[in-house]
Design an enzyme around this catalytic site. Structure first.
Site, PDB file in Angstrom:
ATOM      1  N   CYS A  99       7.172  -0.140   0.433  1.00  0.00           N
ATOM      2  CA  CYS A  99       7.300  -1.494  -0.556  1.00  0.00           C
ATOM      3  C   CYS A  99       7.152  -0.384  -1.689  1.00  0.00           C
ATOM      4  O   CYS A  99       8.600   0.203  -1.890  1.00  0.00           O
ATOM      5  CB  CYS A  99       5.599  -2.351  -0.287  1.00  0.00           C
ATOM      6  SG  CYS A  99       5.729  -3.804  -1.939  1.00  0.00           S
ATOM      7  N   HIS A 149       5.824  -4.749   4.484  1.00  0.00           N
ATOM      8  CA  HIS A 149       4.512  -4.043   4.575  1.00  0.00           C
ATOM      9  C   HIS A 149       4.487  -3.957   6.681  1.00  0.00           C
ATOM     10  O   HIS A 149       3.260  -4.321   6.781  1.00  0.00           O
ATOM     11  CB  HIS A 149       2.574  -4.538   4.365  1.00  0.00           C
ATOM     12  CG  HIS A 149       2.654  -4.127   3.341  1.00  0.00           C
ATOM     13  ND1 HIS A 149       2.272  -2.410   2.538  1.00  0.00           N
ATOM     14  CD2 HIS A 149       3.139  -4.789   1.477  1.00  0.00           C
ATOM     15  CE1 HIS A 149       2.369  -3.143   0.999  1.00  0.00           C
ATOM     16  NE2 HIS A 149       3.025  -3.840   0.622  1.00  0.00           N
ATOM     17  N   GLU A 173       2.545  -2.416   8.371  1.00  0.00           N
ATOM     18  CA  GLU A 173       0.793  -1.576   8.432  1.00  0.00           C
ATOM     19  C   GLU A 173       0.318  -3.317   8.913  1.00  0.00           C
ATOM     20  O   GLU A 173      -0.671  -2.859   9.528  1.00  0.00           O
ATOM     21  CB  GLU A 173       0.398  -0.578   7.314  1.00  0.00           C
ATOM     22  CG  GLU A 173      -0.049  -1.239   6.649  1.00  0.00           C
ATOM     23  CD  GLU A 173       0.944  -1.939   5.282  1.00  0.00           C
ATOM     24  OE1 GLU A 173       0.945  -1.947   3.951  1.00  0.00           O
ATOM     25  OE2 GLU A 173       2.259  -1.984   5.501  1.00  0.00           O
TER      26      GLU A 173
END
Length: 241
Positions: A115, A214, A216
């Site tokens: 990001c 994102h 994660e």
């Protein structure tokens, strides 16, 4: 075999836990979980200008890979623009992360940007940002509401690092109101279905990849595993999606 050490850039923010309400250096645990799941050890890098690139180079010598985490907007002056009213910056992060990033690139250290990290890569390579995507798109689908991710399809260029990691297309989760306008010396290799840039990379280096979403938070270990493989100098191919 010793696990590779991956440095994760962090925030310095006011935070609360237990009886404490104070400034803290922190990073969402999801980044650490993904680095650990990928087989590496995570270390947190505070937002510090490190006294310049010489000190940053000393830090980079101790790392096997660098993960540029998400966060606030980048100071527009760093890519020759005036600030948009919606732009919220953290100059300490800009200074510290750019110093570490340039030191990492100087020695071809593997780098993954997430990001803000993808945007920082673009700026470091001489590119520029769109400061408020709703002004261009007419909607806020990439950041629908505070704390709400925008889920949408993305496609990736054939033969790119992004395609090797994610396949030809995938569903991604965005939370950003800015985006990459010019990628500078990077190659754009991923796009959302509205053509917002989703992935950039440097094919001339061992591993430099930026993703605008994102992974994660989706528990998607693939880009982190690719970073760790590059950090460990493993030659095993990236598994197909």
């Amino acid at each position: 075999m010793t696990r590779p050490i991956i440095g994760i850039t962090a925030y310095a923010e006011q935070a609360r836990w237990g009886v404490w309400d104070t400034r803290a250096v922190l990073v969402p645990e999801a980044y650490v979980r993904m680095v650990r799941a990928a087989g590496a050890r995570a270390v947190v890098i505070p937002p510090d200008d490190l006294g310049g690139r010489e000190d940053a180079a000393g830090l980079v010598e101790r790392l096997d890979g660098l993960l540029l985490a998400g966060g606030a907007d980048i100071e527009p002056g760093r890519y020759g623009a005036e600030a948009h009213p919606s732009t919220v910056t953290r100059p300490d992060r800009d200074a510290g992360e750019l110093a570490v990033l340039h030191a990492a690139l100087a020695v071809d250290l593997p780098v993954l940007g997430v990001c803000r990290g993808a945007e920082l890569l673009a700026v470091a390579y001489g590119g520029s940002l769109i400061q408020h995507l709703p002004d261009v798109l007419g909607n806020g689908r990439h950041q629908p509401a505070p704390g709400v991710y925008g889920v949408h399809p993305a496609r990736f260029a054939a033969g790119s690092c992004a395609e090797r990691v994610f396949g030809a297309a995938d569903e991604v989760n965005s939370y950003h109101h800015q985006g990459i306008d010019s990628a500078g010396g990077l190659t754009v290799t991923g796009w959302a279905d509205d053509d917002v840039v989703e992935a950039v990379e440097d094919p001339a280096r061992r591993f430099v990849l930026g993703v605008q979403w994102h992974p994660e938070e989706m528990g998607d270990v693939r880009p982190f595993a690719a970073l760790v493989r590059a950090a460990a100098s493993l030659e095993s191919p990236i598994p197909a999606h």
